[in-house]
Design an enzyme around this catalytic site. Sequence first.
Site, short mmCIF file in Angstrom:
data_model
loop_
_atom_site.label_atom_id
_atom_site.label_comp_id
_atom_site.label_asym_id
_atom_site.label_seq_id
_atom_site.Cartn_x
_atom_site.Cartn_y
_atom_site.Cartn_z
N ASP A 30 0.87 -1.35 0.07
CA ASP A 30 0.01 -0.02 -0.11
C ASP A 30 0.98 1.14 0.04
O ASP A 30 1.79 1.29 0.66
CB ASP A 30 -1.00 -0.18 1.11
CG ASP A 30 -2.11 1.11 1.14
OD1 ASP A 30 -3.07 0.62 0.95
OD2 ASP A 30 -1.75 2.08 1.12
N ASN A 86 -12.74 -2.86 2.72
CA ASN A 86 -13.90 -1.86 2.83
C ASN A 86 -14.75 -1.97 1.56
O ASN A 86 -14.55 -2.33 0.63
CB ASN A 86 -13.23 -0.70 2.77
CG ASN A 86 -12.17 -0.27 3.95
OD1 ASN A 86 -12.64 -0.79 5.09
ND2 ASN A 86 -10.92 0.32 3.75
N HIS A 99 -10.31 -5.35 -3.37
CA HIS A 99 -8.91 -5.49 -2.72
C HIS A 99 -9.25 -5.82 -1.30
O HIS A 99 -9.98 -5.53 -0.82
CB HIS A 99 -8.08 -4.21 -3.04
CG HIS A 99 -8.70 -3.17 -2.62
ND1 HIS A 99 -9.75 -2.22 -3.15
CD2 HIS A 99 -8.34 -2.42 -1.57
CE1 HIS A 99 -9.99 -1.30 -2.56
NE2 HIS A 99 -9.19 -1.41 -1.39
N HIS A 101 -7.00 -5.84 2.34
CA HIS A 101 -6.01 -5.28 2.92
C HIS A 101 -5.34 -6.28 3.63
O HIS A 101 -6.24 -7.28 4.42
CB HIS A 101 -6.34 -4.08 3.79
CG HIS A 101 -6.95 -2.92 3.22
ND1 HIS A 101 -6.15 -1.77 2.86
CD2 HIS A 101 -8.21 -2.79 2.45
CE1 HIS A 101 -6.81 -0.79 2.17
NE2 HIS A 101 -8.04 -1.36 2.09
P1 5GP Z 1 -9.70 1.36 0.15
O1 5GP Z 1 -9.77 2.45 1.00
O2 5GP Z 1 -10.63 1.53 -1.22
O3 5GP Z 1 -10.22 0.10 1.00
O4 5GP Z 1 -8.13 1.15 -0.01
C1 5GP Z 1 -7.54 1.79 -1.19
C2 5GP Z 1 -6.17 1.65 -0.68
O5 5GP Z 1 -5.22 1.98 -1.83
C3 5GP Z 1 -5.50 2.90 0.38
O6 5GP Z 1 -5.06 2.23 1.37
C4 5GP Z 1 -4.51 3.53 -0.47
O7 5GP Z 1 -3.58 3.87 0.43
C5 5GP Z 1 -4.20 2.68 -1.57
N1 5GP Z 1 -3.77 3.09 -2.81
C6 5GP Z 1 -4.32 4.21 -3.21
N2 5GP Z 1 -3.52 4.68 -4.43
C7 5GP Z 1 -2.50 3.82 -4.51
C8 5GP Z 1 -1.27 3.76 -5.51
O8 5GP Z 1 -1.33 4.27 -6.27
N3 5GP Z 1 -0.45 2.59 -5.27
C9 5GP Z 1 -0.72 1.84 -4.24
N4 5GP Z 1 0.25 0.98 -4.03
N5 5GP Z 1 -1.46 1.83 -3.34
C10 5GP Z 1 -2.72 3.00 -3.32
#
Ligand code: 5GP
Length: 114
Positions: A30, A86, A99, A101
């Site tokens: 992340d 999420n 995805h 985590h």
């Molecule tokens: P969500 O909030 O949708 O469950 O998680 C999305 C995750 O993607 C977040 O933890 C955020 O830090 C991560 N993320 C967003 N953009 C990027 C990116 O460009 N590269 C990587 N490796 N992670 C990302």
Amino acid sequence: MTKTIFQKIIDREVPSKILFEDDKCIVIEDIAPKAPTHLLVIPKKPIKKLSEVKPDDKNLLGHLMIVISEITKQLNIEDAFNIIINNGEEAGQTVFHLHIHILAGKNFSEFFPG
Ligand code: 5GP
């Protein structure tokens, strides 16, 4: 349809630290870690969120769990990690490509007391 950031990472249009890849998924670090280890397990199939999976996705979802089991063993965190999905904007989802985590090195038990 515009690609999500995860689709761009899968397609190598955006760089990312990829720890594992096979024909069904990738595992990346992340970009904004919320724990010392914070990985994302991303299916290559562009499912928007968990609530949109279909019975046909059963094998794929099982595969993601097996990959989590294997990668956490490789990283020696198999006895101390949390997984989070999420689902939906109100639940904190920001990238609409399913995805999982993987979080380790931080104790989240206050959120899920046993
Ligand atoms: P969500 O909030 O949708 O469950 O998680 C999305 C995750 O993607 C977040 O933890 C955020 O830090 C991560 N993320 C967003 N953009 C990027 C990116 O460009 N590269 C990587 N490796 N992670 C990302």
